[in-house]
Design a protein around this motif. Structure first.
Motif, short mmCIF file in Angstrom:
data_model
loop_
_atom_site.label_atom_id
_atom_site.label_comp_id
_atom_site.label_asym_id
_atom_site.label_seq_id
_atom_site.Cartn_x
_atom_site.Cartn_y
_atom_site.Cartn_z
N LEU A 48 0.88 -1.26 -0.05
CA LEU A 48 0.10 0.00 0.05
C LEU A 48 0.83 1.48 -0.03
O LEU A 48 0.73 2.35 -0.70
N TRP A 49 1.77 1.29 0.70
CA TRP A 49 2.91 2.38 0.85
C TRP A 49 3.79 2.69 -0.09
O TRP A 49 4.31 3.82 -0.41
N LYS A 50 4.14 1.53 -0.90
CA LYS A 50 4.86 1.33 -1.84
C LYS A 50 6.46 1.96 -1.55
O LYS A 50 6.97 3.09 -1.94
N CYS A 51 6.92 1.34 -0.48
CA CYS A 51 7.97 2.11 0.22
C CYS A 51 9.28 0.83 0.30
O CYS A 51 8.94 -0.33 0.19
N SER A 52 10.19 1.32 0.90
CA SER A 52 11.30 0.47 1.41
C SER A 52 10.98 -0.52 2.37
O SER A 52 9.99 -0.24 3.27
N ASP A 53 11.91 -1.65 2.63
CA ASP A 53 11.70 -2.23 3.98
C ASP A 53 11.95 -1.48 5.31
O ASP A 53 10.93 -1.80 6.10
N SER A 54 12.86 -0.48 5.14
CA SER A 54 13.14 0.38 6.30
C SER A 54 12.06 1.13 6.66
O SER A 54 11.71 1.35 7.90
N ILE A 55 11.43 1.60 5.61
CA ILE A 55 10.37 2.63 5.88
C ILE A 55 9.17 2.16 6.41
O ILE A 55 8.56 2.49 7.25
#
Length: 248
Positions: A48-55
């Motif tokens: 959903l967020w389309k973000c990296s693992d850390s984020i």
């Protein structure tokens, strides 16, 4: 006149610099969005967020302990993006901060419509996120005309300094004659080219300039000339003000 701007993805906590004025107006709706997010798996949230693992890990931890009523930061100090750095609310005087209270509104996928000193907590939820809640297919449908209805109260003009992703959440429900959109670009081959970073800088700088000069009339907005931008009357009309970098 009401001014609308976009939020920023990066957020911080600052409970000391300035006090909050109160809670966001649409907190019940935000609570429903929070419940929907908390019901999702980590993999679903990252998609959903389309973000990296850390984020993703950071925001999943935020969800686990999120409190919508305590430990809050004034919205205008909570966002860390380029636009907010150029607006620089942290160094505004009391008159300029009052101008923001009276005129500025921040659009948010999570909170809907924020006054600058509404108390918020860090979150991640962009307006274009495909989150299905209460039978709505996405956040545009979830918020519907609610935000525009609140924004239109007590004003006849909405100055649009928000990105298209966010502005469409309200402009779709407002009369065209009520919205004045500002475009910041460069003239390239006879066309106006908007560059993302420069647009964010200009939007933030314009908010600061509006507050410094206590602008309340659309005619006065054409005097903006910071960061090398100049109003171009030939490219503009009553609902669109075009500012060209390096223009004459």
């Amino acid at each position: 006149m009401k001014i609308i701007i976009s939020p920023a993805k990066k957020m911080n906590v600052d409970t000391d610099s300035l006090p909050v004025d109160g809670l966001p107006q649409f907190l019940p709706q935000t609570g429903r969005l929070l419940a929907a997010l908390c019901s999702m798996t980590p993999r679903e949230l990252q998609a959903l967020w389309k973000c990296s693992d850390s984020i993703a890990r950071l925001n999943i931890e935020r969800l686990k302990s999120m409190d919508l009523r305590r430990g809050l930061t004034p919205a205008v100090l909570s966002y860390e993006g380029i636009q907010y750095r150029y607006m620089a609310p942290g160094v505004m005087n009391s008159r300029q901060l009052q101008y923001l209270r009276d005129h500025l509104r921040i659009l948010s996928g999570f909170y809907g419509l924020l006054r600058p000193f509404d108390g918020v907590t860090p979150y991640r939820l962009e307006m274009q996120a495909k989150l299905e809640v209460d039978g709505a297919k996405d956040l545009y449908a979830f918020w519907g005309g609610l935000l525009a209805g609140q924004l239109a109260k007590g004003t006849s003009l909405v100055l649009n300094l928000a990105s298209k992703e966010y502005s469409r959440a309200v402009t779709a429900y407002l009369p065209e004659s009520m919205v004045l959109t500002c475009v910041f670009g460069e003239s390239v081959g006879g066309k106006v080219v908007e560059k993302g970073t420069m647009c964010k800088m200009a939007r933030g700088q314009m908010v600061r300039w509006l507050a410094e000069n206590e602008i309340d009339s659309p005619g006065d907005i054409t005097s903006f000339s910071d960061l090398g931008y100049k109003f171009d009357p030939k490219l503009s009309n009553n609902n669109l003000y075009v500012f060209i970098k390096g223009g004459n």
